[in-house]
Design an enzyme around this catalytic site. Structure first.
Site, short mmCIF file in Angstrom:
data_model
loop_
_atom_site.label_atom_id
_atom_site.label_comp_id
_atom_site.label_asym_id
_atom_site.label_seq_id
_atom_site.Cartn_x
_atom_site.Cartn_y
_atom_site.Cartn_z
N VAL A 40 11.56 -28.96 0.34
CA VAL A 40 10.25 -29.00 1.08
C VAL A 40 10.08 -30.36 0.93
O VAL A 40 9.91 -31.17 0.18
CB VAL A 40 9.37 -28.67 0.47
CG1 VAL A 40 7.89 -28.24 0.65
CG2 VAL A 40 10.41 -26.39 0.47
N CYS A 41 9.46 -31.18 1.62
CA CYS A 41 8.81 -32.55 1.56
C CYS A 41 7.85 -32.76 0.67
O CYS A 41 7.06 -32.57 0.94
CB CYS A 41 8.84 -33.23 2.89
SG CYS A 41 8.15 -35.05 2.70
N ILE A 42 8.83 -33.61 -0.62
CA ILE A 42 7.97 -34.18 -1.69
C ILE A 42 6.57 -34.28 -1.19
O ILE A 42 4.88 -33.99 -1.74
CB ILE A 42 8.18 -34.76 -2.32
CG1 ILE A 42 6.90 -34.75 -4.19
CG2 ILE A 42 8.61 -35.60 -2.12
CD1 ILE A 42 7.51 -35.45 -5.18
#
Length: 129
Positions: free
Chosen positions: A77-79
């Site tokens: 998941v993209c931070i």
């Protein structure tokens, strides 16, 4: 064949997430590899631990978790996208003085570099938007 998959829309924003999930299942069942699934933009909504869609709807978050835990698929998941939408992992929640993390089991927080790495390792890259 090795695939890298990016999911850019949330579970309530259309069928892109479900289509990505079904593609990944078909690819794995056909003997292909999935290097990584990268959730970007509103796609991060798939990773919310406490999402509770109505019982008569597909429980896509639960399906993603099962895919990770049972089939070993890397769900990144993209931070940045996650933080913009209030999705915190345990470390970030602690850092911000929050009590609990919101990240569902099987998902992990990652940077865009993880997506870049997946594209380099994969034979094909697919974006579901």
């Amino acid at each position: 064949m090795k695939y890298a998959v990016q999911v850019n829309t949330g579970p309530c924003s259309g069928n892109a997430g479900l289509t990505a999930y079904r593609f990944i299942l078909a690819a794995l069942d056909s003997g292909h590899d999935v290097v990584r699934v990268f959730f970007y933009k509103d796609g991060v909504y798939h990773a919310f631990r406490y999402a509770s869609p109505p019982e008569d709807e597909i429980q896509l978050g639960r399906l993603w978790t099962e895919l990770a835990l049972e089939r070993g698929v890397d769900l990144a998941v993209c931070i940045s996208a996650a933080q913009r939408r209030g999705l915190l992992c345990a470390d970030e929640a602690r850092r911000q003085g929050k009590r609990d993390d919101d990240l569902a089991a099987g998902f992990r927080i990652a940077g865009l570099g993880q997506w870049l790495e997946a594209t380099l390792l994969a034979d094909r890259c697919l974006v579901f938007a």
